[in-house]
Design a protein around this motif. Structure first.
Motif, mmCIF file in Angstrom:
data_model
loop_
_atom_site.group_PDB
_atom_site.id
_atom_site.type_symbol
_atom_site.label_atom_id
_atom_site.label_comp_id
_atom_site.label_asym_id
_atom_site.label_seq_id
_atom_site.Cartn_x
_atom_site.Cartn_y
_atom_site.Cartn_z
ATOM 1 N N PRO A 184 52.604 76.732 27.653
ATOM 2 C CA PRO A 184 51.314 76.679 26.954
ATOM 3 C C PRO A 184 50.784 75.254 26.792
ATOM 4 N N GLN A 185 51.650 74.321 26.401
ATOM 5 C CA GLN A 185 51.187 72.952 26.188
ATOM 6 C C GLN A 185 50.737 72.292 27.487
ATOM 7 N N GLN A 186 51.466 72.543 28.573
ATOM 8 C CA GLN A 186 51.085 71.957 29.857
ATOM 9 C C GLN A 186 49.732 72.468 30.330
ATOM 10 N N ILE A 187 49.451 73.747 30.092
ATOM 11 C CA ILE A 187 48.148 74.290 30.488
ATOM 12 C C ILE A 187 47.044 73.726 29.597
ATOM 13 N N LEU A 188 47.325 73.573 28.314
ATOM 14 C CA LEU A 188 46.344 72.934 27.425
ATOM 15 C C LEU A 188 46.067 71.509 27.883
ATOM 16 N N ASP A 189 47.121 70.801 28.280
ATOM 17 C CA ASP A 189 46.954 69.423 28.751
ATOM 18 C C ASP A 189 46.150 69.366 30.048
ATOM 19 N N LEU A 190 46.283 70.421 30.844
ATOM 20 C CA LEU A 190 45.542 70.501 32.110
ATOM 21 C C LEU A 190 44.035 70.532 31.847
ATOM 22 N N GLY A 191 43.648 71.312 30.827
ATOM 23 C CA GLY A 191 42.229 71.429 30.489
ATOM 24 C C GLY A 191 41.563 72.592 31.208
ATOM 25 N N LEU A 192 40.480 73.065 30.624
ATOM 26 C CA LEU A 192 39.796 74.251 31.135
ATOM 27 C C LEU A 192 39.297 74.070 32.562
ATOM 28 N N ASP A 193 38.597 72.997 32.832
ATOM 29 C CA ASP A 193 37.999 72.806 34.163
ATOM 30 C C ASP A 193 39.063 72.703 35.243
ATOM 31 N N GLU A 194 40.157 71.999 34.944
ATOM 32 C CA GLU A 194 41.227 71.857 35.936
ATOM 33 C C GLU A 194 41.929 73.205 36.162
ATOM 34 N N LEU A 195 42.133 73.968 35.079
ATOM 35 C CA LEU A 195 42.739 75.296 35.206
ATOM 36 C C LEU A 195 41.913 76.161 36.148
ATOM 37 N N LYS A 196 40.607 76.097 36.014
ATOM 38 C CA LYS A 196 39.726 76.917 36.857
ATOM 39 C C LYS A 196 39.911 76.621 38.340
ATOM 40 N N THR A 197 40.240 75.389 38.691
ATOM 41 C CA THR A 197 40.414 75.065 40.117
ATOM 42 C C THR A 197 41.605 75.797 40.712
ATOM 43 N N TYR A 198 42.589 76.129 39.870
ATOM 44 C CA TYR A 198 43.773 76.834 40.355
ATOM 45 C C TYR A 198 43.552 78.348 40.469
ATOM 46 N N ILE A 199 42.652 78.891 39.650
ATOM 47 C CA ILE A 199 42.502 80.355 39.607
ATOM 48 C C ILE A 199 41.129 80.822 40.089
ATOM 49 N N SER A 200 40.370 79.943 40.731
ATOM 50 C CA SER A 200 38.980 80.257 41.098
ATOM 51 C C SER A 200 38.852 81.363 42.138
ATOM 52 N N THR A 201 39.932 81.696 42.838
ATOM 53 C CA THR A 201 39.872 82.775 43.832
ATOM 54 C C THR A 201 40.102 84.143 43.188
ATOM 55 N N ILE A 202 40.424 84.176 41.900
ATOM 56 C CA ILE A 202 40.682 85.434 41.190
ATOM 57 C C ILE A 202 39.390 85.911 40.541
ATOM 58 N N GLY A 203 39.139 87.191 40.593
ATOM 59 C CA GLY A 203 37.938 87.758 39.975
ATOM 60 C C GLY A 203 37.865 87.465 38.483
ATOM 61 N N LEU A 204 36.646 87.237 38.004
ATOM 62 C CA LEU A 204 36.395 86.965 36.582
ATOM 63 C C LEU A 204 37.143 85.722 36.086
ATOM 64 N N TYR A 205 37.314 84.742 36.973
ATOM 65 C CA TYR A 205 38.176 83.603 36.631
ATOM 66 C C TYR A 205 37.630 82.759 35.479
ATOM 67 N N ASN A 206 36.306 82.696 35.312
ATOM 68 C CA ASN A 206 35.757 81.899 34.204
ATOM 69 C C ASN A 206 36.191 82.456 32.851
ATOM 70 N N THR A 207 36.038 83.773 32.698
ATOM 71 C CA THR A 207 36.444 84.424 31.450
ATOM 72 C C THR A 207 37.955 84.341 31.268
ATOM 73 N N LYS A 208 38.685 84.577 32.347
ATOM 74 C CA LYS A 208 40.149 84.543 32.261
ATOM 75 C C LYS A 208 40.648 83.150 31.901
ATOM 76 N N ALA A 209 40.024 82.132 32.462
ATOM 77 C CA ALA A 209 40.434 80.756 32.150
ATOM 78 C C ALA A 209 40.268 80.475 30.652
ATOM 79 N N LYS A 210 39.142 80.912 30.079
ATOM 80 C CA LYS A 210 38.917 80.709 28.644
ATOM 81 C C LYS A 210 39.957 81.458 27.815
ATOM 82 N N ASN A 211 40.276 82.684 28.238
ATOM 83 C CA ASN A 211 41.287 83.469 27.524
ATOM 84 C C ASN A 211 42.669 82.830 27.625
ATOM 85 N N VAL A 212 43.000 82.315 28.802
ATOM 86 C CA VAL A 212 44.293 81.647 28.981
ATOM 87 C C VAL A 212 44.392 80.438 28.058
ATOM 88 N N MET A 213 43.352 79.631 28.005
ATOM 89 C CA MET A 213 43.363 78.438 27.154
ATOM 90 C C MET A 213 43.492 78.831 25.674
#
Length: 215
Positions: free
Chosen positions: A61-90
């Protein structure tokens, strides 16, 4: 369907696949939680492609928080609904850090309170990470339970409750994996592969699909 048929169905599933598990790739309860959260309306194959890139960089959890929302999105952008999912993950990671010391809670109530985590996701985590005999009913299980008549129901909650009641106790822990895999590869939505089904003679689906020419 009578209890003897159900018993034999799950005996055959176990014989064919003694140690079933999710097709999502994970090594910790947290990795499983995030993978299941990302898998809503997406394929396990697609989620695995993203987490194979994400987890070597950030898998707590801490490593993903440190990554930040925008950076997280670059890893999951090929997954459907990734914007909403990224916010939920954070948001989920923040709660895990603030309230649970970065660990995934073991209770259903705590899991279902996490952003983006519903009953099905909680059931998968409780079963697969913590060994509880839960039943995570997805579209595959809903179809198989109704089509075979193992546990027919009008909605996922009804099917879940019937499966918990009807599946023989000794098979309950692994039952949802067997049913998902059966629905994914054999009892498929459009044309079930009845000619290649290990429970063909026990299933109560009447219009069985004949083998295609040359099969």
């Amino acid at each position: 369907m009578n209890p003897a048929k159900r018993l034999e169905i799950f005996r055959r599933f176990k014989e064919a696949n003694p140690h079933p598990t999710t097709e999502l790739e994970y090594s910790t309860p947290f990795e499983l939680l995030i993978a299941v959260l990302l898998s809503a309306q997406a394929t396990d194959v697609g989620v695995n492609k993203s987490t194979r890139r994400l987890y070597p960089v950030a898998n707590t959890p801490q490593q993903i928080l440190d990554l930040g929302l925008d950076e997280l999105k670059t890893y999951i952008s090929t997954i459907g609904l990734y914007n909403t999912k990224a916010k939920n993950v954070m948001a989920t990671c923040q709660i895990l850090v603030d309230q649970y010391g970065g660990e995934v809670p073991h209770s259903r109530e705590a899991l279902e309170a996490l952003p983006g985590v519903g009953r099905k996701t909680a059931n998968v985590v409780l079963n697969t990470a913590f060994g509880e005999p839960t039943m995570a009913v997805d579209t595959h299980i809903f179809r198989v339970a109704n089509r075979t008549k193992i546990a027919p129901g009008k909605n996922v909650d009804e099917v879940e409750q019937k499966l918990l009641k009807f599946v023989p106790r000794e098979y309950l822990h692994d039952a949802h994996h067997w049913l998902i895999l059966h629905g994914r590869y054999t009892c498929v939505a459009r044309k079930p592969k009845c000619w290649n089904c290990i429970i063909n003679d026990l299933c109560e689906y009447k219009p069985k699909t004949p083998a295609p020419a040359g099969a």
